[in-house]
Design a protein around this motif. Sequence first.
Motif, PDB file in Angstrom:
ATOM      1  N   LEU A 117       0.851  -1.186   0.000  1.00 25.10           N
ATOM      2  CA  LEU A 117       0.000   0.000   0.000  1.00 25.10           C
ATOM      3  C   LEU A 117       0.880   1.226   0.000  1.00 25.10           C
ATOM      4  CD1 LEU A 117      -2.520  -0.319   2.985  1.00 25.10           C
ATOM      5  CD2 LEU A 117      -3.093  -0.330   0.556  1.00 25.10           C
ATOM      6  N   PRO A 118       0.476   2.288  -0.708  1.00 23.67           N
ATOM      7  CA  PRO A 118       1.179   3.550  -0.509  1.00 23.67           C
ATOM      8  C   PRO A 118       0.876   4.050   0.905  1.00 23.67           C
ATOM      9  CG  PRO A 118      -0.522   3.742  -2.217  1.00 23.67           C
ATOM     10  CD  PRO A 118      -0.607   2.356  -1.681  1.00 23.67           C
ATOM     11  N   PRO A 119       1.857   4.669   1.568  1.00 21.24           N
ATOM     12  CA  PRO A 119       1.692   5.052   2.974  1.00 21.24           C
ATOM     13  C   PRO A 119       0.430   5.866   3.252  1.00 21.24           C
ATOM     14  CG  PRO A 119       3.928   5.482   2.264  1.00 21.24           C
ATOM     15  CD  PRO A 119       3.188   5.020   1.052  1.00 21.24           C
ATOM     16  N   GLN A 120       0.008   6.670   2.291  1.00 19.27           N
ATOM     17  CA  GLN A 120      -1.174   7.502   2.583  1.00 19.27           C
ATOM     18  C   GLN A 120      -2.448   6.679   2.720  1.00 19.27           C
ATOM     19  OE1 GLN A 120       0.746   7.720  -0.133  1.00 19.27           O
ATOM     20  NE2 GLN A 120      -0.427   8.122  -1.978  1.00 19.27           N
ATOM     21  N   HIS A 121      -2.404   5.409   2.301  1.00 19.20           N
ATOM     22  CA  HIS A 121      -3.580   4.549   2.462  1.00 19.20           C
ATOM     23  C   HIS A 121      -3.536   3.708   3.740  1.00 19.20           C
ATOM     24  CE1 HIS A 121      -5.731   5.225  -1.331  1.00 19.20           C
ATOM     25  NE2 HIS A 121      -4.529   5.502  -1.803  1.00 19.20           N
ATOM     26  N   ALA A 122      -2.402   3.765   4.439  1.00 21.53           N
ATOM     27  CA  ALA A 122      -2.247   2.921   5.627  1.00 21.53           C
ATOM     28  C   ALA A 122      -3.294   3.193   6.715  1.00 21.53           C
ATOM     29  CB  ALA A 122      -0.836   3.043   6.180  1.00 21.53           C
ATOM     30  N   PRO A 123      -3.719   4.455   6.920  1.00 18.45           N
ATOM     31  CA  PRO A 123      -4.732   4.686   7.954  1.00 18.45           C
ATOM     32  C   PRO A 123      -6.025   3.894   7.742  1.00 18.45           C
ATOM     33  CG  PRO A 123      -3.752   6.762   7.277  1.00 18.45           C
ATOM     34  CD  PRO A 123      -3.231   5.709   6.339  1.00 18.45           C
ATOM     35  N   GLU A 124      -6.278   3.478   6.491  1.00 24.68           N
ATOM     36  CA  GLU A 124      -7.477   2.684   6.222  1.00 24.68           C
ATOM     37  C   GLU A 124      -7.463   1.361   6.982  1.00 24.68           C
ATOM     38  OE1 GLU A 124      -7.496   4.393   1.636  1.00 24.68           O
ATOM     39  OE2 GLU A 124      -7.397   2.231   1.958  1.00 24.68           O
ATOM     40  N   LEU A 125      -6.257   0.891   7.311  1.00 26.51           N
ATOM     41  CA  LEU A 125      -6.147  -0.399   8.007  1.00 26.51           C
ATOM     42  C   LEU A 125      -6.812  -0.367   9.378  1.00 26.51           C
ATOM     43  CD1 LEU A 125      -2.465  -1.258   7.040  1.00 26.51           C
ATOM     44  CD2 LEU A 125      -4.554  -2.331   6.160  1.00 26.51           C
ATOM     45  N   THR A 126      -6.830   0.818   9.985  1.00 28.04           N
ATOM     46  CA  THR A 126      -7.497   0.951  11.275  1.00 28.04           C
ATOM     47  C   THR A 126      -8.996   0.719  11.130  1.00 28.04           C
ATOM     48  OG1 THR A 126      -5.837   2.603  11.762  1.00 28.04           O
ATOM     49  CG2 THR A 126      -7.643   2.443  13.292  1.00 28.04           C
ATOM     50  N   LEU A 127      -9.559   1.204  10.029  1.00 25.62           N
ATOM     51  CA  LEU A 127     -10.995   0.990   9.797  1.00 25.62           C
ATOM     52  C   LEU A 127     -11.282  -0.459   9.411  1.00 25.62           C
ATOM     53  CD1 LEU A 127     -10.400   4.188   9.161  1.00 25.62           C
ATOM     54  CD2 LEU A 127     -12.806   4.148   8.590  1.00 25.62           C
ATOM     55  N   VAL A 128     -10.337  -1.063   8.697  1.00 21.16           N
ATOM     56  CA  VAL A 128     -10.449  -2.499   8.396  1.00 21.16           C
ATOM     57  C   VAL A 128     -10.546  -3.279   9.709  1.00 21.16           C
ATOM     58  CG1 VAL A 128      -9.207  -4.509   7.460  1.00 21.16           C
ATOM     59  CG2 VAL A 128      -9.174  -2.335   6.216  1.00 21.16           C
ATOM     60  N   ALA A 129      -9.677  -2.930  10.654  1.00 14.79           N
ATOM     61  CA  ALA A 129      -9.652  -3.638  11.941  1.00 14.79           C
ATOM     62  C   ALA A 129     -10.937  -3.393  12.726  1.00 14.79           C
ATOM     63  CB  ALA A 129      -8.441  -3.194  12.757  1.00 14.79           C
ATOM     64  N   ALA A 130     -11.448  -2.175  12.683  1.00 18.43           N
ATOM     65  CA  ALA A 130     -12.682  -1.857  13.412  1.00 18.43           C
ATOM     66  C   ALA A 130     -13.851  -2.684  12.878  1.00 18.43           C
ATOM     67  CB  ALA A 130     -12.980  -0.363  13.311  1.00 18.43           C
ATOM     68  N   VAL A 131     -13.898  -2.839  11.564  1.00 16.09           N
ATOM     69  CA  VAL A 131     -14.962  -3.637  10.943  1.00 16.09           C
ATOM     70  C   VAL A 131     -14.861  -5.095  11.400  1.00 16.09           C
ATOM     71  CG1 VAL A 131     -15.679  -4.622   8.723  1.00 16.09           C
ATOM     72  CG2 VAL A 131     -15.387  -2.140   8.955  1.00 16.09           C
ATOM     73  N   ALA A 132     -13.647  -5.643  11.365  1.00 16.35           N
ATOM     74  CA  ALA A 132     -13.461  -7.046  11.780  1.00 16.35           C
ATOM     75  C   ALA A 132     -13.838  -7.227  13.252  1.00 16.35           C
ATOM     76  CB  ALA A 132     -12.019  -7.475  11.536  1.00 16.35           C
ATOM     77  N   LEU A 133     -13.458  -6.265  14.073  1.00 15.68           N
ATOM     78  CA  LEU A 133     -13.777  -6.336  15.503  1.00 15.68           C
ATOM     79  C   LEU A 133     -15.277  -6.286  15.759  1.00 15.68           C
ATOM     80  CD1 LEU A 133     -11.261  -4.030  17.382  1.00 15.68           C
ATOM     81  CD2 LEU A 133     -12.101  -6.238  18.210  1.00 15.68           C
ATOM     82  N   ALA A 134     -15.940  -5.316  15.147  1.00 23.54           N
ATOM     83  CA  ALA A 134     -17.379  -5.171  15.375  1.00 23.54           C
ATOM     84  C   ALA A 134     -18.121  -6.416  14.896  1.00 23.54           C
ATOM     85  CB  ALA A 134     -17.900  -3.917  14.674  1.00 23.54           C
ATOM     86  N   GLU A 135     -17.691  -6.960  13.756  1.00 24.03           N
ATOM     87  CA  GLU A 135     -18.353  -8.170  13.257  1.00 24.03           C
ATOM     88  C   GLU A 135     -18.160  -9.350  14.204  1.00 24.03           C
ATOM     89  OE1 GLU A 135     -18.639  -7.666   8.416  1.00 24.03           O
ATOM     90  OE2 GLU A 135     -17.178  -9.078   9.233  1.00 24.03           O
ATOM     91  N   THR A 136     -16.940  -9.476  14.724  1.00 23.99           N
ATOM     92  CA  THR A 136     -16.665 -10.605  15.624  1.00 23.99           C
ATOM     93  C   THR A 136     -17.465 -10.480  16.920  1.00 23.99           C
ATOM     94  OG1 THR A 136     -14.432 -10.668  14.717  1.00 23.99           O
ATOM     95  CG2 THR A 136     -14.819 -11.948  16.709  1.00 23.99           C
ATOM     96  N   LEU A 137     -17.565  -9.257  17.440  1.00 28.74           N
ATOM     97  CA  LEU A 137     -18.346  -9.037  18.662  1.00 28.74           C
ATOM     98  C   LEU A 137     -19.824  -9.307  18.414  1.00 28.74           C
ATOM     99  CD1 LEU A 137     -16.457  -5.827  19.773  1.00 28.74           C
ATOM    100  CD2 LEU A 137     -16.597  -7.927  21.132  1.00 28.74           C
ATOM    101  N   ARG A 138     -20.306  -8.924  17.236  1.00 30.25           N
ATOM    102  CA  ARG A 138     -21.715  -9.190  16.908  1.00 30.25           C
ATOM    103  C   ARG A 138     -21.968 -10.678  16.794  1.00 30.25           C
ATOM    104  NH1 ARG A 138     -24.429  -4.518  13.091  1.00 30.25           N
ATOM    105  NH2 ARG A 138     -23.888  -2.794  14.485  1.00 30.25           N
ATOM    106  N   GLU A 139     -21.014 -11.367  16.162  1.00 31.77           N
ATOM    107  CA  GLU A 139     -21.135 -12.825  16.028  1.00 31.77           C
ATOM    108  C   GLU A 139     -21.191 -13.483  17.412  1.00 31.77           C
ATOM    109  OE1 GLU A 139     -18.859 -15.793  13.053  1.00 31.77           O
ATOM    110  OE2 GLU A 139     -17.630 -15.005  14.683  1.00 31.77           O
ATOM    111  N   ALA A 140     -20.495 -12.873  18.381  1.00 30.07           N
ATOM    112  CA  ALA A 140     -20.505 -13.420  19.747  1.00 30.07           C
ATOM    113  C   ALA A 140     -21.802 -13.078  20.482  1.00 30.07           C
ATOM    114  CB  ALA A 140     -19.298 -12.891  20.527  1.00 30.07           C
TER     115      ALA A 140
END
Length: 254
Positions: free
Chosen positions: A74-97
Motif C-alpha cells: 500500500l502507498p503510505p497515505q492509504h495505511a490509515p485505512e487499516l485501522t478501519l479495516v480492523a474496526a470492521v473485523a472487531l465489530a463483526e466478531t463481537l456481533r457474532e458473539a
Amino acid sequence: NPLLATRDLGRTLHCHGTLASTNELAFRLAHEGAEHGEVVVAEQQTAGKGRRGRVWVSPPGLNLYFSAILRPELPPQHAPELTLVAAVALAETLREAGAEAAIKWPNDVQIDGRKVAGILTEMSAEPERVHFVVLGIGVNLNAQREHFPEELRAQATSLSLELGRPVPRASFAAALWLRLEEWLARHQEVGFGPVRRRWKELSCTLGQDVLVRTARLEFRGMAEDVDESGALLVRTPSGSIERVLAGDVEQVRP
Ligand code: BTN
C-alpha cells in the motif's frame, strides 16, 4: 491454537506473560525482519498504549492484548485505512458473539455506548513505501467493573459484562483473526470501497450531533459521512462541511 483457521495471521505467535506494550515489541520484531502475519500477545501490559498518548488499562489474564505485524502493499497515505479495516473485523466478531457492537469514529468499538475495544496502528514507512504496520488491538473480554479504574467505569465495558458469561480468549482471538485476515485480503485486492460501506453500516457516529476535538480546534456539527480516505465529514451549524482526518468525537444532544 487448534481453532485457528487463518492462512498467515497468528500462525507465528509470540506469547508473553508481561510486556510493557505488545505494540512496542511487535515494532521491534518487525524492524528485525519479522514476517507479515506474526502476532505478539501478552497476558498483561504495564504500559499499554492508547491513542493520543493515553494508556490502555491492561490487567492480567482477563482480556486480549495483541499486535499484528502487517506488510501490506500500500502507498503510505492509504495505511490509515487499516485501522478501519480492523474496526470492521472487531465489530463483526463481537456481533457474532452476540453483542450489539458498533463503531464510533474513527475506531472505538462500543457496546451500548461503552468502549469494549481499541485499536492503535503504528507504521514505519518511506514516502513511497510502507515497510510495515503494527496493528495493536485491545479487547475487554472478561474484565469486570472492579477491574476498570473508577474514572473509566461509566465509559468502559467488557464482552463478558454485556453477555453475562465468561468469554474464552482463544476462540475469540481465532474468530477475530480470521475476520481480520479476510477483510485485510479484500482491502488489499479491491481497495477501501467495501470496507467503507461495511464501516458505515456498523457505525454509531453517522447521523449524530457530535462535538469534534482535533489537535487544533473544537467544534460541533452533524456527522454525515466518511469519505474515501476514512475522514469524517461533519456539517457545521453554518452549513459548511469540515473534513476531520484525526481527532475524537463525542455525541451531544442537538
Ligand atoms: C485506543 O486508545 O483506543 C487504542 C487502544 C489500543 C490498545 C492495544 S492493547 C494491544 C496493543 N498494545 C498497546 O500498547 N496498545 C494496543
